[in-house]
Design an enzyme around this catalytic site. Structure first.
Site, PDB file in Angstrom:
ATOM      1  N   GLU A 115      10.348 -60.504 -19.341  1.00 24.13           N
ATOM      2  CA  GLU A 115      10.353 -59.127 -18.837  1.00 24.13           C
ATOM      3  C   GLU A 115      11.334 -58.217 -19.575  1.00 24.13           C
ATOM      4  OE1 GLU A 115       7.999 -58.286 -17.145  1.00 24.13           O
ATOM      5  OE2 GLU A 115       7.402 -59.861 -15.768  1.00 24.13           O
TER       6      GLU A 115
ATOM      7  N   TYR B  91       3.377 -58.828  -9.489  1.00 23.24           N
ATOM      8  CA  TYR B  91       2.347 -57.855  -9.140  1.00 23.24           C
ATOM      9  C   TYR B  91       1.391 -57.577 -10.300  1.00 23.24           C
ATOM     10  CZ  TYR B  91       5.684 -55.151 -11.785  1.00 23.24           C
ATOM     11  OH  TYR B  91       6.538 -54.733 -12.771  1.00 23.24           O
ATOM     12  N   GLY B  92       1.641 -58.166 -11.462  1.00 18.73           N
ATOM     13  CA  GLY B  92       0.851 -57.823 -12.649  1.00 18.73           C
ATOM     14  C   GLY B  92       0.398 -59.043 -13.415  1.00 18.73           C
ATOM     15  N   THR B  93       0.782 -59.111 -14.676  1.00 19.79           N
ATOM     16  CA  THR B  93       0.255 -60.141 -15.575  1.00 19.79           C
ATOM     17  C   THR B  93       0.807 -61.533 -15.310  1.00 19.79           C
ATOM     18  OG1 THR B  93       1.916 -59.687 -17.274  1.00 19.79           O
ATOM     19  CG2 THR B  93      -0.180 -58.451 -17.403  1.00 19.79           C
ATOM     20  N   LEU B  94       1.798 -61.674 -14.439  1.00 19.89           N
ATOM     21  CA  LEU B  94       2.290 -62.994 -14.067  1.00 19.89           C
ATOM     22  C   LEU B  94       1.462 -63.619 -12.950  1.00 19.89           C
ATOM     23  CD1 LEU B  94       6.149 -62.444 -14.226  1.00 19.89           C
ATOM     24  CD2 LEU B  94       4.847 -64.121 -15.553  1.00 19.89           C
TER      25      LEU B  94
END
Length: 190
Positions: A96, A19-22
């Site tokens: 993570e 949902y983010g920087t990946l």
């Protein structure tokens, strides 16, 4: 380089919701690209959470999904789904910080979303699936929600990522957990 939705996931894989920087176009997607090149990850498509969840930004505009389903002020969160092998999963867990209490990988229910010809998105076709997501660690999630004024995003996009600072460019004299604790204990200046 185009992306295709794979029909099959790698053998013995885990579905991971990003949902983010990946996500594609963001700073940590290079790791997923590496995993796709080695056959350790397959892009499955764009998905949205079945339930509302808080998606917030913490220190350095790092995104955090909070395991507070249904919290007032939260939204259904849109992201990308990948099927990841055990080898790929260990690399994601390292990024993570699951062993350092940065994030924890836990179950989440999703549905696919598809763009229509007129640019609208639809879902809810009855094809819900179980996956896992990296949530902010429970030791600070509630404080992170309060620090963000109990308001979350539906998507981590360019606007939300503006001001993001890559790990290598952050102060090295504090651990990431220390940076989180400083952030949640500070007064919001917005």
């Amino acid at each position: 380089m185009g992306f295709q939705i794979a029909e099959n996931k790698p053998a013995t894989s885990t579905l991971i919701f990003t949902y983010g920087t990946l996500k594609r176009g963001f700073s940590n997607h290079g790791l997923l690209q590496d995993l796709m090149r080695t056959g350790d990850a397959v892009f499955r498509g764009t998905y949205r959470t079945i339930d509302n969840y808080p998606l917030v930004c913490g220190p350095y505009r790092v995104p955090f999904l909070l395991n507070l389903p249904g919290a007032s002020g939260s939204n259904r969160v849109t992201g990308e789904l990948y099927a990841v092998t055990a080898r790929g999963l260990s690399r994601l867990d390292e990024l993570e910080g699951t062993t350092r209490c940065h994030y924890e990988r836990l179950p989440i229910m999703l549905e696919p979303i598809t763009a229509t010809d007129d640019g609208e998105e639809y879902g809810g076709d009855g094809k819900a699936c179980a996956a896992e997501a990296y949530y902010a660690h429970r030791s600070y999630a509630v404080e992170m929600w309060k620090r963000n004024g109990k308001r979350g995003y539906g998507v981590y996009g360019e606007k939300e990522a503006k001001g993001y600072v890559k790990r290598k460019d952050r102060p090295q004299n504090l651990s990431f957990l220390d940076q989180i604790h400083v952030f949640v204990s500070s007064i919001d200046s917005n």
